[in-house]
Design an enzyme around this catalytic site. Structure first.
Site: not given
Ligand code: HBZ
Length: 820
Positions: A655, A359, A547-548, A659, A553
């Protein structure tokens, strides 16, 4: 209607009965929260019957099962969603009205089960919805965190994190399943014992601490098909017998440690997204839920099948990022140490059963565990990883004799660290990215060596979202309008939306479409007034970035541009300017100082701009507190403009972008992640694209970055904006935003100045914003763009994504539950 229980009279009686036996109250005496509980129990009753039926169908038909292994499931509220999927929403709404309650208010009583950070966790939730809707047998496997994502409060413009005690009143949609408890072992040491009879060495794990894993099941209802799958999340409890034993033996310390281990392990979700912190407790969480889930999957398989060698024919494990990757070694351990297989047999089964989704390419997100920590916590599992590594290096050597660079770049254990992504790729039978561009970057840049060595593993699965939650539930006005025009099939076949294209030039349809948008903007304006005390004008352009909060971002680019516009209006009061409401929503990871400073900046700018009478309310800035799934549903429906402005190459997919599109908001964005595919679907004329391409960004990065000072020195307006960060315009403390200023111009705290190319993209962004304004002024032209965004969003359903996973990776069988 699929169930008698949702007939109004039966439903009302059931709610009354529930209030009576749960609270010994009449419906008039009950609080809204109690009504929520009572209604939920009634709904759960309906679900339980389908759940049993589904289980029976699975038992009879014995389909292949996917176990979706994820540290996070950002489910959002369940009540409304279940009513939607059971096709009982309308009926229940009316029944509650007759009892004197508003279903929306009852839904608002439910805490958001926020067992995830952002995109990755929400994707897992959308996938479960689609799997159930498409009649596939699936389990979500995760952790029952006692505290999910923190609640965000804004005090004096700063983010404050408040614990989210979502289980406080009891959660009606979960079922404790103590009969499926498993033991998970940590620490201790490994003893090798030669078994002369078998002529083989056995490895025995001793001196460990044990935790009991107790599963809680949450139902995942499919849409109108009676399927109910399961999200199984594990809680931890101390092992009581063992505790007494050790107490007897005088091992009191160990008993207490075990108790603490159990208490700590599931206490709280780590609130980091795209950032690896290397905390021991995090690795404990990972192993805890992975081990319990694998034990359960294998036990379930063995109930029906005697040949463990064929496990992969009936079972597949999808690893959501590297967080559950310890599954590779744990599966090997179970197959060898508990099932008695040899290495080669175990490896064949494992490598045909596990698959990995990547991801992110952000290097700070990659999980690399120090050997010392890993081997101390999981000695047997570590031993197995060492052997996997030894064999993998031998393979690399065989393929690239004498090329030690390859080993350095690809080894699973190197430089004192265990690299989880390398383990996932070496063992997984599939490695996928989450949007086409992202997968290409993986293949050509980040994971190039792996791709060259095993190209057949790599594939793309562009993300998707569920239209059941993000349109049917979130935007009932638009959902009804769409159904009136093209029928209801879009609910399970989103490609149907393309039929709306014929209305792109139909004035009446366009008018209706924009009226709905307006009413949704009024709904959001009301929410903002109630929650922020800020009045916003629904006639203004609602420009939204939710978003976060993360530097890549680029919320900072957005707010700097707001400052720039503010300066323009102040300097040229006569200038034509279409009123704009800039809406932000974002949680920053608790330890991420820069991200938190950006939140403070947004709120400080809001303070100044919103209270400056001289600009006649032309700009409003709103920071929505505690952005989460439940308010997201209101926000997407009300957006005019979707801000997707990450530095190209950094956002794997996104994502939220999907939406917004589904709800008729054109994208203002960079050619990053799934934005590329969004533009491809809707046409460049219906989006506002700007900025460096990912190739350009990567090129700069590979050649030492770029110099933002050139821009600072030559562009007066940009320089003015930056100066305002440190000259008291937005804070009497001129040092408050100094770090943000510095981050753009010097490499004091980072390896590069302006790592995310904010100044490089600023002018191009401002131009795109200007194009947005011009386009919005053309009412009909805008309506057409908005409608076409909805009409062209069919590709971005998670139903499509899941079908691709099924066809290319999982190869699942459809199961029919409804007997009609
Ligand atoms: O995953 C996100 C990507 O940034 C985004 O572009 C993509 O659409 C989405 C689904 O594929 N990644 C995350 O949300 N990642 C985390 O939340 C995360 C949480 C804990 C971690 C590392 C990443 O240790």
């Amino acid at each position: 209607m699929t169930n008698e229980m949702f007939k109004k009279e039966a439903f009302k009686k059931s709610v009354k009965d529930n209030v009576k036996f749960l609270y010994r109250k009449t419906i008039e005496e009950a609080t809204q929260e109690q009504i929520f509980q009572a209604v939920s129990y009634t709904v759960k009753d309906v679900i339980i019957d389908n759940w049993l039926e589904t289980q029976k169908a699975y038992d009879e038909q014995d389909p292949k099962i996917v176990y979706y292994m994820s540290m996070e499931f950002l489910m959002g509220r369940a009540l409304g969603n279940n009513l939607i999927n059971l096709c009982g929403y309308g009926e229940v709404k009316e029944a509650l009205e007759e009892l004197g309650f508003d279903l929306n208010c009852i839904e608002d009583q439910e805490p958001d089960p926020a067992l995830g950070n952002g995109g990755l966790g929400r994707l897992a939730a959308c996938f479960l919805d689609s799997l159930a809707t498409l009649n596939y047998a699936a389990y979500g496997c995760g952790i029952r965190y006692h505290y999910g994502m923190f609640k965000q409060q804004i005090k004096d413009g700063y983010q404050i994190e408040v614990p989210d005690n979502w289980l406080k009143n009891g959660y009606p949609f979960e079922l404790r399943r103590p009969e499926y408890a498993k033991e998970v072992h940590f620490g201790g040491y490994v003893r090798a014992e030669y078994d002369a009879e078998k002529g083989a060495t056995r490895f025995i794990h001793e001196g460990y601490q044990a935790v009991k894993a107790i599963p809680y099941d949450m139902p995942i209802t499919g849409y109108d098909n009676d399927v109910v799958n399961t999200l199984r999340i594990w809680d931890a409890e101390p092992i009581v017998d063992f505790e007494l034993d050790s107490f007897d033996k005088g091992d009191y310390k160990k008993a207490v440690e075990q108790e603490n281990l159990a208490r700590n392990i599931v206490e709280v979700l780590y609130p980091n997204d795209n950032h690896y912190a290397g905390k021991e407790l995090r690795l404990k969480q990972q192993y805890f839920f992975v081990s319990a889930s694998l034990q359960e999957a294998i036990a379930k398989y063995k109930k029906k099948h005697d040949d463990i060698h064929k496990l992969y024919e009936k079972v597949t494990f999808q690893m959501n990022d590297t967080h559950p990757t310890v599954a590779v070694a744990e599966l090997m351990r179970i197959l060898m140490d508990e099932e008695g297989l040899g290495w080669d047999e175990a490896w064949e089964i494992t490598t045909k059963s596990v698959a990995y989704t990547n991801h992110t390419i952000m290097s700070e997100a990659l999980e690399k565990w120090p050997i010392e920590l890993f081997s101390r916590l999981l000695p047997r599992v570590y031993q197995i990883i060492e052997e996997i590594n030894r064999r993998f290096i031998a393979e690399i050597q065989a393929k690239y004799p004498g090329n030690y660079e390859k080993i350095k770049k690809m080894a699973i254990i190197y430089d004192g660290q265990v690299k989880m992504a390398h383990l996932a790729i070496a063992a997984g039978y599939s490695v996928n990215g989450v949007a086409r561009l992202h997968t290409e970057i993986l293949k050509n840049q980040e994971l190039r060596d792996f791709y060259e060595m095993m190209p057949e593993k790599f594939n793309n699965k562009t993300n998707g979202i569920t239209q059941r939650r993000f349109l049917l539930h979130a935007n009932p006005l638009l959902a009804d309008w769409i159904t009136e025009h093209i029928g209801p099939d879009w609910i399970t076949d989103l490609s149907q939306l393309k039929k709306l294209k014929v209305y792109a030039d139909d004035e009446k349809a366009l008018q209706e479409f924009m009226n709905i948008k307006f009413r949704n903007k009024e709904r959001l304006a009301k929410y903002i007034l109630e929650h922020n005390g800020v009045e916003v004008d629904p006639h203004s352009i609602f420009d939204v970035q939710v978003k976060r909060l993360h530097e890549y971002k680029r919320q900072l680019l957005n707010i700097l541009h707001v400052i720039y516009l503010y300066n323009q209006i102040k300097m040229h009061p006569e200038m034509e300017f279409y009123p704009r409401t800039f809406i932000f929503g974002a949680k920053a990871s608790a330890g991420y100082a820069t991200a938190k400073k950006i939140i403070k900046l947004i709120n400080s700018v809001a303070d100044v701009v919103n209270n400056d009478a001289s600009i006649n309310g032309k700009i409003k800035v709103v920071f929505i507190e505690n952005y989460r799934v439940s308010n997201a549903e209101i926000i997407f429906a009300a957006a005019d403009v979707s801000e997707q402005i990450s530095t190209a190459s950094k956002e794997a997919s996104g994502t939220g972008n999907m939406k917004f599109m589904l709800n008729g908001a054109p994208t203002l964005g960079t050619m990053d992640g799934a934005n590329v595919e969004i533009v491809e679907e809707v046409g460049a004329e219906n989006a506002f694209i700007f900025g460096l391409s990912s190739d350009e960004v990567i090129n700069y990065e590979n050649n030492g970055g770029y110099d933002p000072n050139v821009i600072y020195n030559t562009d007066e307006e940009i320089r003015q904006v930056l100066m305002q960060l440190i000259n008291g315009t937005f804070s009497s403390d001129t040092e408050l935003f100094r770090d943000l200023y510095d981050s753009l111009l010097t490499n004091k705290n980072t390896d590069r100045a302006d790592r995310y190319f904010i100044l490089a993209d600023f002018r191009s962004y401002a131009d795109a914003q200007k194009r947005v304004e011009e386009a919005y002024k053309d009412e009909k032209g805008w309506a057409k763009k908005a409608l076409l965004n909805t009409a062209c969003s069919g590709k971005f359903t998670s139903d499509r994504t899941i079908q691709e996973y099924v066809d290319d990776i999982w190869h699942l069988d459809k199961v029919i539950v409804r007997k009609k």
